[in-house]
Every structure is written in structure tokens, then in C-alpha cells.
Design an enzyme around this catalytic site. Structure first.
Site, PDB file in Angstrom:
ATOM      1  N   ARG A 125     -77.100 -90.481 -35.565  1.00 20.51           N
ATOM      2  CA  ARG A 125     -77.855 -91.581 -34.975  1.00 20.51           C
ATOM      3  C   ARG A 125     -76.959 -92.659 -34.370  1.00 20.51           C
ATOM      4  NH1 ARG A 125     -80.312 -90.698 -40.088  1.00 20.51           N
ATOM      5  NH2 ARG A 125     -82.217 -89.469 -39.898  1.00 20.51           N
ATOM      6  N   ILE A 126     -75.659 -92.610 -34.650  1.00 20.97           N
ATOM      7  CA  ILE A 126     -74.750 -93.650 -34.167  1.00 20.97           C
ATOM      8  C   ILE A 126     -73.596 -93.074 -33.377  1.00 20.97           C
ATOM      9  CG2 ILE A 126     -73.141 -95.470 -34.874  1.00 20.97           C
ATOM     10  CD1 ILE A 126     -74.855 -96.061 -37.226  1.00 20.97           C
TER      11      ILE A 126
END
Length: 497
Positions: free
Chosen positions: A367-368
Site C-alpha cells: 500500500r506504500i
């Protein structure tokens, strides 16, 4: 003023102590050890005892207060000296549990209390750090911008990890979770990243194999291994990841980049459940205590990337969790998935078919990390990832044996080629230049006419050329395309081995 008469001579110093002595009321609490067993001590008395405070028994043994009852307090034994038995006196020390930290722990193997397990002397340290501290406040954190390279083709191109990220490694037993974490540590060689490997409830043979692998790879001198063996008490197993986190935090707050691996948090949760049941805490779902989520949340929230005014250090966490029969929605795995910033799922079916590392890209996500991915690799990997995802959807139709359109069949053949390219041996991490080389070669169709072993042979020669030197990551795509074309031409001109 001298207050210890035992340290004085029989002459003038004793008279000096007597001259300065002032009669006053001195009150101290003395508890009594009521029961002991399974690494747990029950103490009566000591009404002023507080959570996480260290107790000392009359024979020198120490324990950590972990449960406060109306009549008794429960404590985790940290060290049990000979002769400890019911009826022994217990005293409050006023101290909280801490561990020595610093560069003296690099290259060492220690237990959760910082004691050496490798036969060497006590590691040198300049200061001590508490095992449990609050996580950095939001004002001290920064965005994840820098990549942490794992050396894995699939991870660095499709599930990238950034420095300061918490990326979960999840899968059944025997699917290569620890191997993936080990490869990531080996990939940090020469990249100015320190590593902490926490082994929780592992067999001694597995511990020895892990340490030997790190030593042979030349990364033990940048690593610290924290070990709580399977034969140790549940209390030390519970403390192991917090000890590793404290060691990593010291380097993070010092402005350095750290990678910490928790192998694994499933056994950690079981140790905490065992500890809680021994302390007679109320059980919840699957007999885990009600604060099991908070246990791992307060551990993993300490991993972050610090802002520049705090030194710009980072702590990247790779927690490992084990599933049973691919049940990713089980209690502990779902807890950790909700805490972390993504997961890498290793599928036992892919492992059985020989696709290693057995990463299921459809169930894995970062997600990052995409925000921290190297721009050149990100641009090339985008095209490759789309091809692979389309192939996974279209491959289902081949199971029915039906005739496919020419365009669909071409995509399937290209996807099978890509799956062959994504295979990777253990302990062989790639550099960013090598990633970029094979991505450019694939996107340009340089492998389309090959199959089977010919693909691996051509790929191996290409990676060898890229490791020897290349245009550099800052060079444009045209420069890399020309360089890859030249390397592949050289590989074609070489006589077969």
C-alpha cells in the site's frame, strides 16, 4: 554522605558514618513467593508493585510484574538462580525492563535480555533502552519515499517495499517465508542498512542454520540475531520481538536505516496466549486474551520513517505469520493484515508446482512501497505487471482445452515466458541494475523466441553483464535498451557451454 557501613574500615570512616547517621523511620515492602512453575511466579504482598516493574528475590533471581491481582501478583521469571523456592522473599527494585543497545550488538547472537548466546563476551553498549516505549508521534514521522530493495524480482517490481514500511509475509508452513526474509537481509549488504532478525520459538537446528547462512553471505556483521528458542519459557518468547525492536529503535533514532524481521508472530501470539492462561487471565476468541490485537499493534507501530529534524532514520518491519491450509482470514493473520501496510502471500500450490518464490501476486499488495519505487524500475514494471495479471486471468481458459484466438494465445505464451523469468533461486538477490536489465529485455521482446532452459541461460548471462556495469539508473530508456541489446548480442555470439 557515606551510607553503607559494610564498605568502611574499622577506623575513622566508621566514626564518620556514625557522625552523619540520622535516625528515621524506614519502610520497605517485602513480599513472599507463594508459588512457582512454568516460568511464572506468584507473589503475595508488595501492594505497591506496578505493571512491568522488576522484582528481585533473595537468591538473586529476577521477575517482571505482568499481572496484578487482588491478593497475588503474577510475574514472568527473567532469570532463575539455583535455590529459588516457595517462601523466598521478594523486593521491589523500582526498575523497568531494559536492554543494552548500540553497535556492540552487531554480529552477535543474544537472548531477549541481551545476554550472549554465541559464546562471546557480553556485548558492549553505551546506554540502555526500555523494551516497551510509546511509538513515535505522528509529528515525528515522515512519508515513505525511499525504497528498501529485497533483491527479489517479484517483490521489487510488483510489491515494492519502502524504508519505514511494515510489510507482512504470510503463508502456510514450508512455503519459503523465512527464505524470503533472509534474502531481503542479504540484499542489504553494502546498502548502509542494519538488520535485526528475531527468531521466536524456533528449533536450535533452525537457529544455527539461520546464523550460518547470514555468516556465509557476509551480512552477519551488519546484523543482530535475537533468539528465544522453542525450549525457553513463554515469558522470554513474549519479550523477544520487543527486545529486537528496542535494538532497532536505537539505530533508527540515531539517523540510520534498519530492517527488523519478526520470525514469526504466530508463535509469538501462541506464547502470549500460553502466558495469559498461566496467569489465569480471561480467554477470548480461540483462547487468546482480549488484548492480542493491541499486543502486535503497539509493536509494529514503532516501525516508521522519521522526519528530517529527528535524523531521517527508518525502521522497516517484515513480520511473518503462518496460516493453516491457506486460511488467510484466520484470527491472527487478519489482525496483522489490518495493522501492516501490505502483505506478501506465498501460495503452497505455487510452491508445489516449483514456482519459487511462491508469491501469489493476486493476493499480495504493497500500500506504500509504490511511492518509494525507483522511477526507472516503476516505469518498466508497470507494463510487465499488466501482462502478468492478464495472463493469470486468461490461463484459466486453457484448462478447458478450447481453441483460443490468436491474440489470446499470444498473451498466454508471453505470460508463460514471464512466469519463467520471474523464477529465482534462494540466496541470489538482484541489484536494481539487474532488475532494470531483465525488465527492458522482456518489454522489448528479447526472450519471445526462447523457451525452457534457453530462457534461463540467456537471462543468467544478461544478469551477469548487468552486474558488471551498465548505463546507470539515471540513464534514459534508450540508453538501457541499447545496452541490453548489446549484452544479448554478446550472449548469442557466445558458444554454448
Amino acid at each position: 554522605m557515606i551510607t553503607d557501613p559494610s564498605a568502611l574500615n574499622a577506623g575513622g570512616l566508621r566514626s564518620q558514618w556514625l557522625a552523619g547517621y540520622q535516625p528515621q523511620l524506614r519502610i520497605s515492602e517485602i513480599g513472599k513467593l507463594a508459588a512457582i512453575g512454568d516460568g511464572i511466579a506468584w507473589i503475595e504482598g508488595l501492594p505497591s508493585a506496578a505493571m512491568d516493574q522488576i522484582l528481585r528475590f533473595e537468591n538473586g533471581s529476577e521477575a517482571l510484574v505482568f499481572h496484578l491481582g487482588s491478593k497475588r501478583i503474577g510475574a514472568i521469571l527473567l532469570g532463575q538462580e539455583e535455590g529459588l523456592a516457595a517462601g523466598a522473599a521478594a523486593h521491589l527494585t523500582g526498575r523497568r525492563l531494559d536492554i543494552g543497545v548500540g553497535d556492540g550488538f552487531l554480529g552477535r547472537v543474544v537472548d531477549p535480555l541481551g545476554n550472549p548466546l554465541d559464546g562471546g563476551p557480553q556485548p558492549k553498549f553505551t546506554r540502555r533502552r526500555a523494551l516497551e516505549v510509546p511509538s513515535p508521534p505522528i509529528t515525528a514521522r515522515d512519508f515513505v519515499r525511499r525504497p528498501l530493495l529485497s533483491g527479489s524480482k517479484m517483490v521489487d517490481t510488483m510489491i515494492p517495499i519502502g524504508k519505514g514500511q511494515r510489510q507482512l509475509i504470510i503463508g502456510d508452513a514450508g512455503t519459503g517465508k523465512s527464505s524470503l526474509a533472509m534474502d531481503t537481509i542479504i540484499a542489504q549488504k553494502g546498502r548502509d542498512v542494519l538488520c535485526v532478525y528475531v527468531l521466536i520459538s524456533q528449533k536450535r537446528s533452525a537457529v544455527v542454520a539461520t546464523i550460518e547462512t547470514l555468516r556465509q553471505a557476509g551480512v552477519l556483521d551488519i546484523s543482530c540475531v535475537v533468539v528465544a528458542e522453542a525450549t525457553t519459557t513463554p515469558g522470554l518468547k513474549f519479550l523477544a520481538p520487543f527486545a529486537g525492536c528496542a535494538l532497532a529503535e536505537e539505530w533508527m533514532w540515531g539517523g540510520r536505516d534498519v530492517l527488523v524481521v519478526y520470525d514469526d508472530l504466530t508463535t509469538h501470539a501462541r506464547a502470549y496466549r500460553e502466558l495469559s492462561l498461566l496467569l489465569r487471565r480471561p480467554p477470548g476468541r480461540e483462547a487468546y486474551p482480549g488484548d492480542i490485537f493491541y499486543l502486535h499493534a503497539r509493536l509494529l507501530e514503532r516501525s516508521t520513517c522519521l522526519a528530517s529534524r529527528y535524523g531521517s532514520g527508518s525502521m522497516t518491519a517484515l513480520p511473518i505469520v503462518e496460516t493453516e491450509q491457506g486460511e488467510i482470514a484466520a484470527y491472527i493473520p487478519t489482525n496483522l493484515i489490518s495493522i501492516t501496510d501490505g502483505q506478501i502471500y506465498l501460495d503452497p500450490a505455487l510452491y508445489a508446482r516449483g514456482f519459487l518464490p511462491a508469491i501469489d501476486i493476486t493476493r499480495s499488495v504493497s500500500r506504500i512501497g509504490g511511492k518509494a519505487q525507483l522511477p526507472a524500475i516503476k516505469a518498466e514494471a508497470g507494463r510487465m505487471k499488466l501482462d502478468f495479471l492478464q495472463f493469470l486471468e486468461l490461463e484459466v481458459f486453457t484448462r478447458f482445452g478450447s481453441r483460443l484466438e490468436a491474440g489470446v494465445d499470444a498473451k498466454i505464451q508471453r505470460g508463460r515466458l514471464l512466469r519463467e523469468l520471474l523464477k529465482q533461486e534462494r540466496l541470489a538477490p538482484l541489484s536494481p541494475e539487474q532488475h532494470l536489465a531483465w525488465l527492458v529485455a522482456y518489454n522489448e521482446g528479447a526472450f519471445d523466441a526462447l523457451a525452457g532452459e534457453a530462457v534461463q541461460g540467456r537471462l543468467a548471462r544478461l544478469l551477469h553483464q548487468a552486474a558488471a556495469g551498465g548505463p546507470g539508473l539515471a540513464a534514459g530508456r534508450d540508453a538501457w535498451r541499447d545496452a541490453v541489446a548489446g549484452w544479448l548480442q554478446e550472449a548469442c555470439d557466445e558458444p554454448p557451454a
